[in-house]
Scaffold this motif. Structure first.
Motif, PDB file in Angstrom:
ATOM      1  N   GLN A   1     -44.483 -28.892 -17.425  1.00 11.74           N
ATOM      2  CA  GLN A   1     -45.841 -28.625 -17.880  1.00 11.74           C
ATOM      3  C   GLN A   1     -46.866 -28.832 -16.769  1.00 11.74           C
ATOM      4  OE1 GLN A   1     -46.431 -31.112 -21.306  1.00 11.74           O
ATOM      5  NE2 GLN A   1     -45.067 -29.883 -22.577  1.00 11.74           N
ATOM      6  N   GLY A   2     -46.432 -29.415 -15.647  1.00  9.97           N
ATOM      7  CA  GLY A   2     -47.310 -29.559 -14.490  1.00  9.97           C
ATOM      8  C   GLY A   2     -48.191 -30.786 -14.469  1.00  9.97           C
ATOM      9  N   TRP A   3     -47.763 -31.913 -15.102  1.00  4.47           N
ATOM     10  CA  TRP A   3     -48.590 -33.116 -15.079  1.00  4.47           C
ATOM     11  C   TRP A   3     -47.743 -34.377 -15.104  1.00  4.47           C
ATOM     12  CZ3 TRP A   3     -48.106 -36.371 -19.284  1.00  4.47           C
ATOM     13  CH2 TRP A   3     -47.615 -35.812 -20.451  1.00  4.47           C
ATOM     14  N   ASN A   4     -48.365 -35.490 -14.666  1.00  6.71           N
ATOM     15  CA  ASN A   4     -47.772 -36.830 -14.694  1.00  6.71           C
ATOM     16  C   ASN A   4     -48.793 -37.808 -15.260  1.00  6.71           C
ATOM     17  OD1 ASN A   4     -45.288 -36.212 -13.301  1.00  6.71           O
ATOM     18  ND2 ASN A   4     -46.496 -36.076 -11.435  1.00  6.71           N
TER      19      ASN A   4
ATOM     20  N   PHE B   1     -52.480 -33.628 -12.354  1.00  3.47           N
ATOM     21  CA  PHE B   1     -51.914 -32.303 -12.509  1.00  3.47           C
ATOM     22  C   PHE B   1     -51.372 -31.774 -11.183  1.00  3.47           C
ATOM     23  CE2 PHE B   1     -54.988 -32.906 -15.869  1.00  3.47           C
ATOM     24  CZ  PHE B   1     -54.280 -32.499 -16.984  1.00  3.47           C
ATOM     25  N   ASP B   2     -50.405 -30.857 -11.261  1.00  6.57           N
ATOM     26  CA  ASP B   2     -49.785 -30.286 -10.068  1.00  6.57           C
ATOM     27  C   ASP B   2     -50.780 -29.575  -9.161  1.00  6.57           C
ATOM     28  OD1 ASP B   2     -47.348 -31.214 -10.880  1.00  6.57           O
ATOM     29  OD2 ASP B   2     -46.533 -29.252 -11.438  1.00  6.57           O
ATOM     30  N   ASP B   3     -51.875 -29.074  -9.710  1.00 10.51           N
ATOM     31  CA  ASP B   3     -52.860 -28.376  -8.884  1.00 10.51           C
ATOM     32  C   ASP B   3     -53.812 -29.345  -8.193  1.00 10.51           C
ATOM     33  OD1 ASP B   3     -54.545 -29.213 -10.901  1.00 10.51           O
ATOM     34  OD2 ASP B   3     -55.286 -27.225 -11.396  1.00 10.51           O
ATOM     35  N   SER B   4     -53.536 -30.651  -8.272  1.00 11.60           N
ATOM     36  CA  SER B   4     -54.267 -31.756  -7.652  1.00 11.60           C
ATOM     37  C   SER B   4     -55.495 -32.194  -8.442  1.00 11.60           C
ATOM     38  CB  SER B   4     -54.633 -31.479  -6.183  1.00 11.60           C
ATOM     39  OG  SER B   4     -55.656 -30.520  -6.096  1.00 11.60           O
ATOM     40  N   GLY B   5     -55.719 -31.638  -9.608  1.00 13.12           N
ATOM     41  CA  GLY B   5     -56.802 -32.107 -10.469  1.00 13.12           C
ATOM     42  C   GLY B   5     -56.371 -33.362 -11.221  1.00 13.12           C
ATOM     43  N   GLU B   6     -57.346 -34.094 -11.758  1.00 19.99           N
ATOM     44  CA  GLU B   6     -57.046 -35.328 -12.489  1.00 19.99           C
ATOM     45  C   GLU B   6     -57.942 -35.451 -13.709  1.00 19.99           C
ATOM     46  OE1 GLU B   6     -56.858 -38.936 -10.137  1.00 19.99           O
ATOM     47  OE2 GLU B   6     -56.546 -37.741  -8.342  1.00 19.99           O
ATOM     48  N   LEU B   7     -57.402 -36.061 -14.750  1.00 18.55           N
ATOM     49  CA  LEU B   7     -58.161 -36.438 -15.939  1.00 18.55           C
ATOM     50  C   LEU B   7     -58.081 -37.950 -16.028  1.00 18.55           C
ATOM     51  CD1 LEU B   7     -59.700 -35.685 -18.494  1.00 18.55           C
ATOM     52  CD2 LEU B   7     -57.498 -35.428 -19.649  1.00 18.55           C
ATOM     53  N   LEU B   8     -59.228 -38.624 -15.902  1.00 16.88           N
ATOM     54  CA  LEU B   8     -59.263 -40.084 -15.871  1.00 16.88           C
ATOM     55  C   LEU B   8     -59.348 -40.651 -17.289  1.00 16.88           C
ATOM     56  CD1 LEU B   8     -61.639 -40.540 -12.819  1.00 16.88           C
ATOM     57  CD2 LEU B   8     -59.147 -40.438 -12.857  1.00 16.88           C
ATOM     58  N   PRO B   9     -58.971 -41.915 -17.462  1.00 17.80           N
ATOM     59  CA  PRO B   9     -58.957 -42.522 -18.795  1.00 17.80           C
ATOM     60  C   PRO B   9     -60.305 -42.491 -19.517  1.00 17.80           C
ATOM     61  CG  PRO B   9     -57.813 -43.932 -17.237  1.00 17.80           C
ATOM     62  CD  PRO B   9     -58.456 -42.828 -16.455  1.00 17.80           C
TER      63      PRO B   9
ATOM     64  N   ILE C   1     -61.602 -34.961 -12.220  1.00 18.84           N
ATOM     65  CA  ILE C   1     -61.652 -34.732 -10.777  1.00 18.84           C
ATOM     66  C   ILE C   1     -61.106 -33.335 -10.565  1.00 18.84           C
ATOM     67  CG2 ILE C   1     -60.774 -35.419  -8.524  1.00 18.84           C
ATOM     68  CD1 ILE C   1     -60.628 -38.282  -9.580  1.00 18.84           C
ATOM     69  N   ALA C   2     -61.946 -32.459 -10.043  1.00 20.59           N
ATOM     70  CA  ALA C   2     -61.562 -31.061  -9.862  1.00 20.59           C
ATOM     71  C   ALA C   2     -60.430 -30.939  -8.845  1.00 20.59           C
ATOM     72  CB  ALA C   2     -62.769 -30.256  -9.393  1.00 20.59           C
ATOM     73  N   PRO C   3     -59.599 -29.900  -8.989  1.00 16.08           N
ATOM     74  CA  PRO C   3     -58.527 -29.675  -8.011  1.00 16.08           C
ATOM     75  C   PRO C   3     -59.093 -29.509  -6.613  1.00 16.08           C
ATOM     76  CG  PRO C   3     -58.253 -28.250  -9.915  1.00 16.08           C
ATOM     77  CD  PRO C   3     -59.589 -28.906 -10.058  1.00 16.08           C
ATOM     78  N   HIS C   4     -58.377 -30.022  -5.647  1.00 20.23           N
ATOM     79  CA  HIS C   4     -58.792 -29.887  -4.249  1.00 20.23           C
ATOM     80  C   HIS C   4     -57.657 -29.217  -3.481  1.00 20.23           C
ATOM     81  CE1 HIS C   4     -57.437 -33.990  -5.202  1.00 20.23           C
ATOM     82  NE2 HIS C   4     -56.718 -33.894  -4.111  1.00 20.23           N
ATOM     83  N   ARG C   5     -57.439 -27.976  -3.830  1.00 22.25           N
ATOM     84  CA  ARG C   5     -56.348 -27.194  -3.254  1.00 22.25           C
ATOM     85  C   ARG C   5     -56.705 -26.702  -1.858  1.00 22.25           C
ATOM     86  NH1 ARG C   5     -56.368 -23.205  -8.120  1.00 22.25           N
ATOM     87  NH2 ARG C   5     -56.496 -24.750  -9.728  1.00 22.25           N
ATOM     88  N   VAL C   6     -55.669 -26.459  -1.060  1.00 20.13           N
ATOM     89  CA  VAL C   6     -55.821 -25.824   0.243  1.00 20.13           C
ATOM     90  C   VAL C   6     -55.459 -24.364   0.042  1.00 20.13           C
ATOM     91  CG1 VAL C   6     -54.993 -25.729   2.611  1.00 20.13           C
ATOM     92  CG2 VAL C   6     -55.229 -27.938   1.459  1.00 20.13           C
ATOM     93  N   PHE C   7     -56.364 -23.468   0.376  1.00 24.64           N
ATOM     94  CA  PHE C   7     -56.120 -22.043   0.190  1.00 24.64           C
ATOM     95  C   PHE C   7     -55.148 -21.510   1.229  1.00 24.64           C
ATOM     96  CE2 PHE C   7     -60.173 -22.852  -1.874  1.00 24.64           C
ATOM     97  CZ  PHE C   7     -59.913 -22.308  -3.119  1.00 24.64           C
TER      98      PHE C   7
END
Length: 64
Positions: free
Chosen positions: A25-28, A37-45, A50-56
């Motif tokens: 599902q793409g999360w831990n 999330f796998d796309d580097s985003g985060e949902l805090l408690p 925290i928005a994804p900070h991907r490298v294009f």
């Protein structure tokens, strides 16, 4: 749930342990309650995001 002796690190610390992994599902879920999330985003408690900070792709180094 984790091996931290006193308490788990805060949600903004990088030392939290994975307590539930759902790679299909793409999360831990981390021991401090954050979901990463796998796309580097985060949902805090606290519900903040925290928005994804991907490298294009155009910024990645190409192996020769």
């Amino acid at each position: 749930m984790c091996s931290h002796r006193s308490s788990c690190p805060s949600a903004d610390a990088a030392a939290a342990h994975i307590v539930a992994a759902r790679p299909e599902q793409g999360w831990n879920l981390l021991c401090n309650g954050a979901i990463v999330f796998d796309d580097s985003g985060e949902l805090l408690p606290d519900g903040s995001v925290i928005a994804p900070h991907r490298v294009f792709a155009d910024r990645l180094a190409v192996a020769a």
